[in-house]
Motif scaffolding. Structure first.
Motif, PDB file in Angstrom:
ATOM      1  N   GLU A 159     -38.188  29.274  24.534  1.00  0.00           N
ATOM      2  CA  GLU A 159     -38.311  27.989  25.208  1.00  0.00           C
ATOM      3  C   GLU A 159     -36.933  27.560  25.694  1.00  0.00           C
ATOM      4  O   GLU A 159     -35.934  27.730  24.983  1.00  0.00           O
ATOM      5  CB  GLU A 159     -38.862  26.936  24.230  1.00  0.00           C
ATOM      6  N   HIS A 160     -36.856  27.021  26.883  1.00  0.00           N
ATOM      7  CA  HIS A 160     -35.582  26.506  27.380  1.00  0.00           C
ATOM      8  C   HIS A 160     -35.305  25.172  26.696  1.00  0.00           C
ATOM      9  O   HIS A 160     -35.968  24.172  26.961  1.00  0.00           O
ATOM     10  CB  HIS A 160     -35.611  26.322  28.889  1.00  0.00           C
ATOM     11  N   LEU A 161     -34.325  25.170  25.785  1.00  0.00           N
ATOM     12  CA  LEU A 161     -34.002  23.954  25.048  1.00  0.00           C
ATOM     13  C   LEU A 161     -33.133  23.036  25.888  1.00  0.00           C
ATOM     14  O   LEU A 161     -32.315  23.486  26.696  1.00  0.00           O
ATOM     15  CB  LEU A 161     -33.280  24.317  23.746  1.00  0.00           C
ATOM     16  N   ASN A 162     -33.294  21.756  25.662  1.00  0.00           N
ATOM     17  CA  ASN A 162     -32.516  20.766  26.400  1.00  0.00           C
ATOM     18  C   ASN A 162     -31.131  20.603  25.763  1.00  0.00           C
ATOM     19  O   ASN A 162     -30.735  19.513  25.350  1.00  0.00           O
ATOM     20  CB  ASN A 162     -33.271  19.432  26.425  1.00  0.00           C
ATOM     21  N   ILE A 163     -30.423  21.725  25.668  1.00  0.00           N
ATOM     22  CA  ILE A 163     -29.083  21.748  25.062  1.00  0.00           C
ATOM     23  C   ILE A 163     -28.177  22.575  25.968  1.00  0.00           C
ATOM     24  O   ILE A 163     -28.497  23.723  26.287  1.00  0.00           O
ATOM     25  CB  ILE A 163     -29.106  22.382  23.647  1.00  0.00           C
ATOM     26  N   THR A 164     -27.073  21.988  26.357  1.00  0.00           N
ATOM     27  CA  THR A 164     -26.059  22.733  27.124  1.00  0.00           C
ATOM     28  C   THR A 164     -24.765  22.704  26.327  1.00  0.00           C
ATOM     29  O   THR A 164     -23.987  21.754  26.405  1.00  0.00           O
ATOM     30  CB  THR A 164     -25.840  22.111  28.517  1.00  0.00           C
ATOM     31  N   PRO A 165     -24.532  23.721  25.502  1.00  0.00           N
ATOM     32  CA  PRO A 165     -23.348  23.713  24.640  1.00  0.00           C
ATOM     33  C   PRO A 165     -22.049  23.715  25.451  1.00  0.00           C
ATOM     34  O   PRO A 165     -21.882  24.521  26.363  1.00  0.00           O
ATOM     35  CB  PRO A 165     -23.492  25.004  23.824  1.00  0.00           C
ATOM     36  N   LYS A 166     -21.165  22.810  25.103  1.00  0.00           N
ATOM     37  CA  LYS A 166     -19.845  22.752  25.728  1.00  0.00           C
ATOM     38  C   LYS A 166     -18.746  23.242  24.789  1.00  0.00           C
ATOM     39  O   LYS A 166     -17.612  23.442  25.212  1.00  0.00           O
ATOM     40  CB  LYS A 166     -19.537  21.313  26.159  1.00  0.00           C
ATOM     41  N   GLU A 167     -19.121  23.427  23.515  1.00  0.00           N
ATOM     42  CA  GLU A 167     -18.112  23.774  22.518  1.00  0.00           C
ATOM     43  C   GLU A 167     -18.416  25.054  21.750  1.00  0.00           C
ATOM     44  O   GLU A 167     -17.541  25.557  21.049  1.00  0.00           O
ATOM     45  CB  GLU A 167     -17.959  22.623  21.500  1.00  0.00           C
ATOM     46  N   ASN A 199     -25.150  20.427  17.884  1.00  0.00           N
ATOM     47  CA  ASN A 199     -24.521  20.170  19.184  1.00  0.00           C
ATOM     48  C   ASN A 199     -23.931  18.762  19.228  1.00  0.00           C
ATOM     49  O   ASN A 199     -22.807  18.550  19.721  1.00  0.00           O
ATOM     50  CB  ASN A 199     -25.549  20.348  20.301  1.00  0.00           C
ATOM     51  N   THR A 200     -24.662  17.788  18.715  1.00  0.00           N
ATOM     52  CA  THR A 200     -24.152  16.411  18.663  1.00  0.00           C
ATOM     53  C   THR A 200     -22.940  16.313  17.763  1.00  0.00           C
ATOM     54  O   THR A 200     -21.938  15.662  18.098  1.00  0.00           O
ATOM     55  CB  THR A 200     -25.258  15.455  18.165  1.00  0.00           C
ATOM     56  N   TRP A 201     -23.012  16.976  16.608  1.00  0.00           N
ATOM     57  CA  TRP A 201     -21.904  16.922  15.645  1.00  0.00           C
ATOM     58  C   TRP A 201     -20.629  17.526  16.236  1.00  0.00           C
ATOM     59  O   TRP A 201     -19.559  16.912  16.168  1.00  0.00           O
ATOM     60  CB  TRP A 201     -22.297  17.678  14.376  1.00  0.00           C
ATOM     61  N   ILE A 202     -20.728  18.702  16.822  1.00  0.00           N
ATOM     62  CA  ILE A 202     -19.519  19.379  17.302  1.00  0.00           C
ATOM     63  C   ILE A 202     -18.927  18.668  18.519  1.00  0.00           C
ATOM     64  O   ILE A 202     -17.700  18.641  18.696  1.00  0.00           O
ATOM     65  CB  ILE A 202     -19.803  20.871  17.597  1.00  0.00           C
ATOM     66  N   ASN A 203     -19.772  18.055  19.344  1.00  0.00           N
ATOM     67  CA  ASN A 203     -19.250  17.300  20.484  1.00  0.00           C
ATOM     68  C   ASN A 203     -18.426  16.099  20.023  1.00  0.00           C
ATOM     69  O   ASN A 203     -17.425  15.741  20.654  1.00  0.00           O
ATOM     70  CB  ASN A 203     -20.387  16.837  21.393  1.00  0.00           C
TER      71      ASN A 203
END
Length: 380
Positions: free
Chosen positions: A50-58, A193-197
């Motif tokens: 599934e294409h998750l609504n997450i675009t990792p920047k880190e 993802n929220t934590w690392i951002n």
């Protein structure tokens, strides 16, 4: 028909009747077992991409490791057509085993290997169902994982995740629970993802580079320690140590050190090294016979100058390097020890060639050499 032929026909018919009875018996037994045994849905759970609504920047997911203490099936589900009370659950697993989780994660969001490499350790991941009084299946899903940062051959623990979900469903195939399992994985990735951002700019473990600045340490008001400054040369009043039984007229004990202050800002480790070139007054001594003698005081001042030269070489060496974020103190410590050894070598060579200041011609040569180098280094 002869008697022999008749007997042969009767034997054949008898055997056919026995075979028919045997077949009927087997069919009856099979039907009986089919009736009394619960019917389980055969097959496995297929974890859908599934294409998750997450675009990792880190980060990107470098690996997913199975660290479960219980590595049995992912799901323990009620039978396909039976949710009666006290019905036993049956085990179901992913069609491709534990590797389905890694495949799902890596296929469902971007993987930029230029970012931080993250290792996920799955500590617990399961669904267990029980039958309710109204004939439904009540399920509880759990997922516990740790997220670690991989740096070369080393890893650092970053953060833990622990989530759960409850659901109620009618009896059906095991694939019905797949969306719940998939959502659990998605929630864990959203959490990380929220934590690392939020942490990327200030957490030293996630820093991307190192910046170093330098300053000269000073102390006001001045105590027992004299810190090197061109505006603060040595004076005879600094020689406050007890005079030992020595053939030399005076002695100083300069040293080199540094204080380190660290700050992380916008993903950059900002180091400030306060360089200490100093000597303790209580360790400096001079015989009364030389106090007031400018030549002897100059010889001791040059020891202090040599310590300053070694300290500047230490700074220059660090400036020429690109310090690694995961071990920036390692090169700094090596450079410091090299500078300290250089200082000690220079001090010994200086005293040996000037015969501790007794050789005036050699002393003048060293005066010129030290002044020239201090000027080249921007001190004078």
């Amino acid at each position: 028909m002869s008697s022999n032929v008749f007997d042969f026909v009767m034997i054949v018919l008898s055997r056919k009747r026995q075979a028919l009875k045997f077949a009927i018996l087997i069919a009856a037994i099979s039907a009986s077992y089919a009736f009394i045994l619960p019917t389980y849905q055969t097959g496995e759970i297929i974890l859908q991409d599934e294409h998750l609504n997450i675009t990792p920047k880190e980060f990107y997911i470098a690996n997913v490791i199975d660290d479960r203490s219980d590595r049995r099936a992912i799901a323990w589900l009620l039978p396909f057509n039976n949710t009666e009370l006290n019905t036993k659950t049956a085990p179901f697993d992913f069609s491709s085993g534990f590797g389905a989780i890694k495949r799902f994660i890596q296929n469902s969001m971007l993987q930029n290997t230029a970012l931080h490499a993250i290792i996920i350790h799955i500590k617990r991941f399961n669904i267990a169902e029980t039958a309710t009084a109204n004939g439904q299946a009540e399920g509880k899903a759990e997922l516990a994982a740790t997220f670690d940062l991989q740096q070369g051959d080393e890893t650092q623990h970053l953060v833990d995740y622990d989530g759960n979900a409850n659901y109620t469903r009618n009896a059906g195939p095991p694939q019905d629970v797949e969306p719940t399992l998939r959502k659990m994985l998605e929630n864990s990735l959203l959490y990380f993802n929220t934590w690392i951002n939020k942490q990327a700019g200030s957490d030293i473990r996630l820093a991307k580079s190192v910046s170093v600045s330098f300053s000269d340490y000073s102390e006001k008001p001045e105590g027992d320690t004299v810190y090197y400054s061109v505006n603060r040369p040595l004076a005879w009043d600094d020689f406050r140590g007890g005079v030992p039984n020595s053939r030399y007229a005076a002695e100083v004990s300069p040293t080199v050190g540094y204080n380190e202050q660290t700050e992380v800002k916008n993903g950059v480790i900002r180091l400030n090294l306060e360089i200490k070139v100093c000597l303790p007054k209580s360790a400096c001594w001079a015989k009364e016979s030389v106090r007031g003698d400018a030549y002897t005081l100059n010889h001791e001042q040059r020891h202090f100058d040599l310590a300053k030269i070694a300290a500047i070489h230490f700074v220059q060496k660090i400036k020429s390097e690109e310090l690694p974020v995961d071990n920036y103190d390692g090169p700094i410590n090596v450079d410091y020890l090299d500078a300290y050894r250089q200082m000690d070598t220079l001090q010994r060579k200086y005293d040996a060639e000037t015969t501790h200041g007794l050789d005036h011609f050699a002393q003048e040569k060293w005066n010129e050499r030290i002044d020239r180098e201090l000027k080249q280094l921007g001190v004078k």
